[in-house]
Design an enzyme around this catalytic site. Structure first.
Site, PDB file in Angstrom:
ATOM      1  N   ASP A 151       0.848  -1.202   0.000  1.00  0.00           N
ATOM      2  CA  ASP A 151       0.000   0.000   0.000  1.00  0.00           C
ATOM      3  C   ASP A 151       0.877   1.243   0.000  1.00  0.00           C
ATOM      4  O   ASP A 151       0.547   2.256   0.610  1.00  0.00           O
ATOM      5  CB  ASP A 151      -0.934   0.004   1.209  1.00  0.00           C
ATOM      6  CG  ASP A 151      -2.027   1.071   1.091  1.00  0.00           C
ATOM      7  OD1 ASP A 151      -2.397   1.422  -0.047  1.00  0.00           O
ATOM      8  OD2 ASP A 151      -2.512   1.557   2.135  1.00  0.00           O
TER       9      ASP A 151
ATOM     10  N   ASP B 160       2.716   2.439   8.215  1.00  0.00           N
ATOM     11  CA  ASP B 160       1.468   1.716   7.944  1.00  0.00           C
ATOM     12  C   ASP B 160       1.727   0.422   7.192  1.00  0.00           C
ATOM     13  O   ASP B 160       1.403   0.280   6.008  1.00  0.00           O
ATOM     14  CB  ASP B 160       0.489   2.596   7.170  1.00  0.00           C
ATOM     15  CG  ASP B 160       0.013   3.783   7.982  1.00  0.00           C
ATOM     16  OD1 ASP B 160       0.107   3.730   9.217  1.00  0.00           O
ATOM     17  OD2 ASP B 160      -0.438   4.770   7.380  1.00  0.00           O
TER      18      ASP B 160
END
Length: 261
Positions: A193, A209
């Protein structure tokens, strides 16, 4: 009307205060009912009881699945990341969990998946950190909570790459491509991501993240890698000269250019 949760949080506030833990920005700490549910408050109490937290502050960021708060441990800044048990995107998480051998057989309940997701991010951060990639230092994992290193200055987090003023875009781009390769070859992970939203720019570039990051044996790992490369090239294309995506893919994986995602 006083609810069970109000009573629990009031008792939590009183008990951690008695242990010498200070809460900054108390209103911010209480506003989100979907963040500070019973499970989370009990996990926080456990972390405080074990003296992993000495200050709990206000919100740093609010993401799709988690909220991050400023915190301290014995005067040192850290970040408190809380995955929302009630409102995190259960379906999206499943895409990245399915096929990860590390977390097979975790059960089908929402709570079990959220706990496994938090553990997965902790594990991924540890692997990335050990490979030499700048990431938030993984400190403690407990249920849906992570304590990680704070990336910022004077209690303010470093900006996301999309909001940063880049002194040398070409050098920053080259650094990020190098981290993608190190993540793949050293940590045996694909971020999955990666974009200007999940990179911080401060004293250096940091990847953040990593809950969705997958190991190389994940059935979608190469497709996710291609997407990461495309996202980074898209962001930098207007700022500096970028490499061909196939060239980057081959340099990272060693797979010839005839690969079709």
């Amino acid at each position: 009307m006083i609810t069970h949760r109000d009573d629990l949080q009031d008792r939590f506030d009183d008990e951690i205060a008695a242990m010498g833990v200070r809460i900054k920005d108390a209103n911010q700490f209480k506003v989100r009912d979907d963040v500070f549910d019973d499970v989370t408050l009990l996990a926080l109490y456990k972390l405080v009881h074990k003296k992993h937290l000495s200050v709990i502050g206000g919100a740093i960021s609010t993401g799709k699945e988690a909220n991050v708060f400023y915190a301290e441990h014995d005067g040192e800044p850290i970040a408190l990341k809380i995955y929302r048990v009630r409102s995190a995107n259960f379906t999206t998480m499943g895409v990245y969990m399915t096929g990860d051998r590390r977390f097979s057989g975790i059960g089908s309940s929402r709570k079990a998946l959220i706990f496994a997701w938090a553990k997965k991010e902790f594990s991924n951060l540890k692997r990335a950190d050990e490979a030499g990639i700048p990431v938030p230092k993984p400190l403690i994992w407990d249920r849906n909570i992570l304590l990680i290193g704070f990336l910022g200055k004077d209690e303010q987090p470093y900006p996301q790459l999309r909001n940063a003023t880049l002194e040398d875009p070409a050098a920053t781009y080259e650094t990020i491509i190098g981290y993608i390769k190190t993540l793949y070859t050293g940590a045996k992970l694909v971020h999955a991501d990666l974009s200007e939203y999940n990179i911080l720019y401060g004293d250096q570039v940091y990847m953040i993240d990593m809950g969705q990051s997958v190991t190389l044996d994940h059935p979608q790992a190469l497709r996710f890698l291609v997407r990461d490369i495309q996202n980074i090239n898209r962001f930098f294309r207007t700022k500096t000269e970028v490499m061909e995506e196939r060239e980057i893919f081959t340099a990272v994986t060693g797979i010839s250019n005839d690969y079709e995602p």
